[in-house]
Design an enzyme around this catalytic site. Structure first.
Site, mmCIF file in Angstrom:
data_model
loop_
_atom_site.group_PDB
_atom_site.id
_atom_site.type_symbol
_atom_site.label_atom_id
_atom_site.label_comp_id
_atom_site.label_asym_id
_atom_site.label_seq_id
_atom_site.Cartn_x
_atom_site.Cartn_y
_atom_site.Cartn_z
ATOM 1 N N SER A 167 25.944 -33.754 5.711
ATOM 2 C CA SER A 167 25.973 -33.597 4.252
ATOM 3 C C SER A 167 26.330 -32.199 3.774
ATOM 4 O O SER A 167 26.749 -32.020 2.636
ATOM 5 C CB SER A 167 24.627 -34.008 3.650
ATOM 6 N N LYS A 189 20.173 -28.820 0.770
ATOM 7 C CA LYS A 189 21.298 -29.006 -0.150
ATOM 8 C C LYS A 189 21.533 -27.704 -0.906
ATOM 9 O O LYS A 189 20.808 -26.731 -0.747
ATOM 10 C CB LYS A 189 21.015 -30.128 -1.155
#
Length: 256
Positions: free
Chosen positions: A50, A110
């Site tokens: 990711s 993230k």
């Protein structure tokens, strides 16, 4: 008059003293490691694609606890009955952060793209902040491999935030599931998180899976890579290091 100790008795006493000293040293080392992990840096592994190409599958990073201060999520046991956060500074747009999504039980890594009160929207793969598209410069086409071994061609861009912070992002296309969204309004005390590998990231764009992240749920700020190995090979398998350890990524800043 006391009886002098025999050589055997002296040796036995000396052995007990050495054992006691060894135990004390081990306990002290464990306490130092616990304090370091709790208040300074905590290691995390990157198991998914990711955040590629900035954080690769098999990277091991250190996240600083003191950057954002301390909450129950930055402690070794998040079940402690304590709410709120003390010390530290608020996350800045562009930070890579470790956090615990409200609906999840595992930590995520993230990038912070939305601050409290921001309006966030994706339009044709372009990040929009408060109604303004974020600048995106094309770099190249390359192959990207995910944690399931699936390889796809991706377009690599340099995304440049209004503050001037820039980093690489990857897009499989500009018409994937989260490339066109409605507008998100980030609640007070919350942050909007997105992966750099935009079409291979489950992040705040999915409100039911990740959603807005409360400041309390931040664990730390990603700072350094200290180890990196291909294909998620367990680092204890030393015999597999030759040809698999990525030496060029070790002891480097995650913002380089």
């Amino acid at each position: 008059m006391s009886k002098p100790m025999s050589d055997a008795e002296k040796k036995k006493k000396s052995g007990k003293g050495e054992l006691r000293e060894t135990i004390v040293i081990l306990v002290q080392a464990l306490l130092i490691a616990l304090v370091f992990r709790t208040f300074a840096f905590e290691p995390f592994s990157i198991p998914t694609a990711s955040m590629q190409s900035n954080l690769l599958i098999g990277d091991y990073i250190l996240a600083s606890k003191y950057s954002y201060g301390y909450s129950r999520y930055s402690l070794p046991y998040s079940e402690v009955p304590w709410r709120g956060r003390i010390l530290g500074n608020a996350p800045e747009r562009g930070d890579m952060a470790v956090f615990r999504p409200v609906p999840q039980s595992e930590n995520y890594v993230k990038r912070v793209v939305g601050l409290p009160g921001d309006r966030i929207q994706m339009i044709d793969g372009i990040l929009n902040i408060n109604g303004e598209p974020v600048e995106r410069e094309f770099i190249e086409r390359r192959e990207d491999r995910d944690s399931n071994g699936m390889t796809l061609p991706v377009s690599v861009y340099r995304e440049i935030l209004p503050s001037g912070v820039s980093y690489e992002i990857q897009e499989v296309s500009d018409s994937a599931q989260f490339d066109n969204t409605s507008e998100y309004v980030v609640p007070a005390g919350h942050y909007f998180m997105m992966g750099d590998n935009r079409d291979r990231s489950l992040d705040s764009r999915s409100l039911s899976s990740v959603g807005y992240v409360p400041f309390e749920n931040f664990v730390g700020k990603a700072e350094w890579r200290f180890f990196s190995i291909q294909d998620n090979i367990p680092p204890w398998q030393i015999w597999r290091w030759p040809g698999n350890v990525r030496l060029d990524r070790m002891f480097t800043s995650v913002y380089e």
